[in-house]
Design a protein around this motif. Structure first.
Motif, PDB file in Angstrom:
ATOM      1  N   VAL A  31       0.849  -1.201   0.000  1.00  0.00           N
ATOM      2  CA  VAL A  31       0.000   0.000   0.000  1.00  0.00           C
ATOM      3  C   VAL A  31       0.880   1.246   0.000  1.00  0.00           C
ATOM      4  N   LEU A  32       1.928   1.209   0.823  1.00  0.00           N
ATOM      5  CA  LEU A  32       2.853   2.342   0.877  1.00  0.00           C
ATOM      6  C   LEU A  32       3.493   2.581  -0.487  1.00  0.00           C
ATOM      7  N   GLY A  33       3.922   1.476  -1.117  1.00  0.00           N
ATOM      8  CA  GLY A  33       4.517   1.578  -2.452  1.00  0.00           C
ATOM      9  C   GLY A  33       3.543   2.178  -3.446  1.00  0.00           C
ATOM     10  N   ALA A  34       2.284   1.713  -3.375  1.00  0.00           N
ATOM     11  CA  ALA A  34       1.265   2.209  -4.302  1.00  0.00           C
ATOM     12  C   ALA A  34       1.002   3.694  -4.069  1.00  0.00           C
ATOM     13  N   VAL A  35       1.023   4.098  -2.789  1.00  0.00           N
ATOM     14  CA  VAL A  35       0.829   5.516  -2.472  1.00  0.00           C
ATOM     15  C   VAL A  35       1.943   6.334  -3.128  1.00  0.00           C
ATOM     16  N   LEU A  36       3.188   5.837  -3.039  1.00  0.00           N
ATOM     17  CA  LEU A  36       4.299   6.557  -3.662  1.00  0.00           C
ATOM     18  C   LEU A  36       4.125   6.626  -5.177  1.00  0.00           C
ATOM     19  N   VAL A  37       3.704   5.497  -5.774  1.00  0.00           N
ATOM     20  CA  VAL A  37       3.468   5.481  -7.221  1.00  0.00           C
ATOM     21  C   VAL A  37       2.390   6.507  -7.583  1.00  0.00           C
ATOM     22  N   ALA A  38       1.320   6.546  -6.770  1.00  0.00           N
ATOM     23  CA  ALA A  38       0.216   7.457  -7.068  1.00  0.00           C
ATOM     24  C   ALA A  38       0.651   8.915  -6.940  1.00  0.00           C
ATOM     25  N   ILE A  39       1.462   9.208  -5.909  1.00  0.00           N
ATOM     26  CA  ILE A  39       1.958  10.579  -5.740  1.00  0.00           C
ATOM     27  C   ILE A  39       2.787  10.966  -6.959  1.00  0.00           C
ATOM     28  N   ALA A  40       3.675  10.044  -7.370  1.00  0.00           N
ATOM     29  CA  ALA A  40       4.526  10.321  -8.521  1.00  0.00           C
ATOM     30  C   ALA A  40       3.672  10.522  -9.767  1.00  0.00           C
ATOM     31  N   LEU A  41       2.688   9.655  -9.954  1.00  0.00           N
ATOM     32  CA  LEU A  41       1.816   9.754 -11.126  1.00  0.00           C
ATOM     33  C   LEU A  41       1.078  11.097 -11.139  1.00  0.00           C
ATOM     34  N   GLY A  42       0.531  11.471  -9.974  1.00  0.00           N
ATOM     35  CA  GLY A  42      -0.201  12.731  -9.870  1.00  0.00           C
ATOM     36  C   GLY A  42       0.683  13.908 -10.231  1.00  0.00           C
ATOM     37  N   ILE A  43       1.902  13.919  -9.697  1.00  0.00           N
ATOM     38  CA  ILE A  43       2.800  15.044  -9.941  1.00  0.00           C
ATOM     39  C   ILE A  43       3.222  15.091 -11.404  1.00  0.00           C
ATOM     40  N   VAL A  44       3.499  13.907 -11.977  1.00  0.00           N
ATOM     41  CA  VAL A  44       3.917  13.865 -13.387  1.00  0.00           C
ATOM     42  C   VAL A  44       2.790  14.366 -14.293  1.00  0.00           C
ATOM     43  N   VAL A  45       1.566  13.914 -14.012  1.00  0.00           N
ATOM     44  CA  VAL A  45       0.423  14.348 -14.826  1.00  0.00           C
ATOM     45  C   VAL A  45       0.253  15.861 -14.731  1.00  0.00           C
ATOM     46  N   GLU A  46       0.334  16.376 -13.502  1.00  0.00           N
ATOM     47  CA  GLU A  46       0.147  17.814 -13.310  1.00  0.00           C
ATOM     48  C   GLU A  46       1.219  18.584 -14.069  1.00  0.00           C
TER      49      GLU A  46
END
Lengths: 290, 287
Positions: A65-80
């Motif tokens: 879950v922690l790993g997925a949270v990091l992936v999601a944060i990275a994805l969000g920032i990259v998209v933005e």
């Protein structure tokens, strides 16, 4: 009575997950006025990443879950950063088209990597059933409710207590005045996308735990729209209340009426709300003169 | 008159020297600002503010006063404006290419025209938003007390939504929100706008105290020229994007042109009716 309790628990737990997904949507809209049609795919990616990390990489679920949270944060920032920042100042229709395109790309990416076969989610929440007021309800649903409540409290504390949370609300209120206080509006946008990613991972995992890991999750993500229209596009409280109401409405319709009406009813509600209360229950009414 | 007393802090920069801007805390040199790539608003504006001074920037509507402040604080890009020529230096370094956040961190804070409080945030949250750049100081509680010391009405309304405050309280909150960032240079844009005379006097008294007690350098843009000249050490008069007149505030208050155009006095020092002022309005120009 037993049916009623069962339907209520089902509705509330689905609604809670919807609320979490809607919260991410509202955060992005509130801070940067972008309507993110890819929020459902964020849920999908969150669920698949956790599945891959636990089942394929054999990590402990908490680490996953922690790993997925990091992936999601990275994805969000990259998209933005790569997709939305160049679109600042462009017509709203361009931004909407881009997020729709993004949703297709992300959905296809998941298909390419993990294929179309539905997967069973590893059991990290007990799936036994519990006796509640004479009704048998799934423990996983109660867990989902509890975990969402914890997540929502954490978000609420973040927005009222932390420096960055207050900065986010300041930007939503008056962007230029926030700039004058030295608040970096770009960082706030990035933060909104990152938090939307986090809420999507938590929502996606809880959902996958209830219905399994498949493309269906992004379809569930589409229900975010009736939720935010009902609650008000720019209201965090509206996302929570709207989530609960749409969840209950769908569950009761499915249980008492049935016949597939439950898949349509949220969108019927959406149309009705737009007709009678276009800003939703808690949305800010904007007065525009033409 | 309060403006006539000479104060030690401002005298170094105000003293006649070959280059008055040398060693000033803030210096604008030939600044040109263009909005939307076509609208020329500042046409080679130069001014300076010495450390510890209170400087007033006067001028009629549309002269470019607010634009000057936004050029300094880095807010122009948010209005599609840009500095196309000249330079802005603060404490010896150029700041015209920094973003707004970087400029606040250097110690420059602007209180925008129209108060612009965060209406859905409480008074305390507004102040905490103002302290955004002061991470790690751990002095937030002390700073809150400092703000409440200068603006006592805010203390009783800590938990109230800023949108429900009165106009005067909102102006105090806007100033307190800037003060809590502990700026060296505080820029105020029309602090008297829309306030009752009694409140205006109170606000200007507080501005003076901030300068005297905290040593905060102040640059104030104000329509109420009389009041501004009373609290300022020096003043500039702007017209059409340029400085057309400058000098010690007490001296400017005696200048016949300033008296006629901004203070509404006749040559004999009597107050003139607004109707007569209008007749003369465009008769004279400095440039």
């Amino acid at each position: 009575m037993a049916t009623f309790v069962q339907l209520t628990v089902t509705g509330l737990s689905n609604g809670a997950i919807l609320a979490l997904a809607a919260l991410g949507f509202v955060l992005i809209y509130k801070s940067s006025s972008v309507i993110n049609f890819a929020q459902g795919q964020f849920l999908l990616i969150g669920a698949y990443v956790v599945w891959a990390l636990t089942v394929e990489a054999k990590l402990h679920w908490a680490v996953a879950v922690l790993g997925a949270v990091l992936v999601a944060i990275a994805l969000g920032i990259v998209v933005e950063r790569l997709i939305l920042r160049p679109l600042v100042g462009q017509p709203i229709i361009s931004v909407i088209m881009v997020t729709i395109g993004l949703s297709q790309v992300l959905g296809a990416l998941v298909l390419i990597i993990w294929g179309t076969t539905p997967r069973a989610f590893p059991e990290f929440i007990p799936s036994s059933s519990v006796d509640l007021l004479g009704a048998q309800v799934g423990a996983s649903r109660l867990w989902a409710l509890g975990l969402v409540a914890v997540a929502l409290v954490a978000f609420a504390l973040f927005f009222t207590r932390s420096r960055h949370g207050i900065a986010m609300r300041a930007v939503a209120d008056d962007q230029q005045a926030a700039l004058a206080m030295g608040i970096s509006v770009r960082r706030v946008f990035a933060l909104a996308w990152a938090l939307a990613g986090v809420s999507a991972v938590v929502g996606g995992v809880l959902l996958a735990n209830l219905v399994g890991v498949s493309g269906e999750i992004s379809g569930f993500g589409l229900l975010v729209f009736p939720v935010v229209i009902l609650g008000g596009l720019d209201s965090v409280l509206g996302a929570v209340v709207g989530g609960a109401l749409i969840g209950l409405l769908t569950a009761y319709t499915g249980g008492y009426v049935g016949g597939g009406l439950e898949t349509v009813i949220p969108y019927v509600a959406l149309v009705l709300i737009l007709l009678v209360k276009p800003y939703g229950l808690f949305g800010q009414v904007r007065i525009e003169r033409v | 008159m309060a403006g006539e007393d000479e104060r030690g802090a401002g005298s170094a920069a105000a003293a006649p020297a070959p280059d008055p801007a040398a060693g000033a805390l803030l210096a604008l040199n030939n600044v040109e600002v263009i909005y939307d790539e076509v609208i020329l608003v500042l046409r080679g504006l130069s001014l300076h503010v010495g450390e510890g001074e209170v400087v007033a920037l006067l001028g009629s509507n549309g002269a470019g006063k607010s634009t000057t402040l936004k050029a300094i604080s880095g807010l122009l890009p948010s209005e599609n404006g840009e500095i196309t020529d000249g330079e802005i230096a603060y404490a010896g370094r150029r700041i015209d290419h920094l973003d707004a956040a970087g400029i606040v961190r250097l110690g420059i804070c602007q209180v925008m025209e129209g108060r612009r409080v965060f209406e859905h945030l409480t008074v305390e949250e507004n102040l905490r938003a103002g302290a955004y750049t002061r991470r790690g100081d751990g002095l937030l509680a002390d700073d809150l007390e400092l703000v409440f010391g200068y603006f006592p009405p805010l203390a009783g309304r800590r938990r109230a939504d800023a949108g429900y405050l009165s106009g005067g309280e909102q102006q105090m909150l806007a100033m307190g929100r800037a003060l809590i960032a502990r700026p060296k240079l505080l820029m105020l844009d029309e602090p008297s706008l829309g306030l009752a005379p009694k409140l205006v006097a109170e606000i200007f008294g507080i501005i003076r105290r901030l300068n005297e007690e905290l040593g905060t350098t102040i640059l104030v843009v104000e329509q109420n020229a009389r009041l501004a000249l009373e609290i300022a050490d020096r003043a500039y008069v702007m017209e059409n994007g340029r400085i057309v007149l400058d000098g010690p505030a007490a001296e400017l208050a005696q200048n016949p042109d300033v008296q006629e155009f901004y203070l509404g006095l006749t040559e004999t020092g009597e107050r003139k009716s607004y109707r007569d002022v209008k007749h003369y309005k465009r008769r004279k120009r400095w440039l």
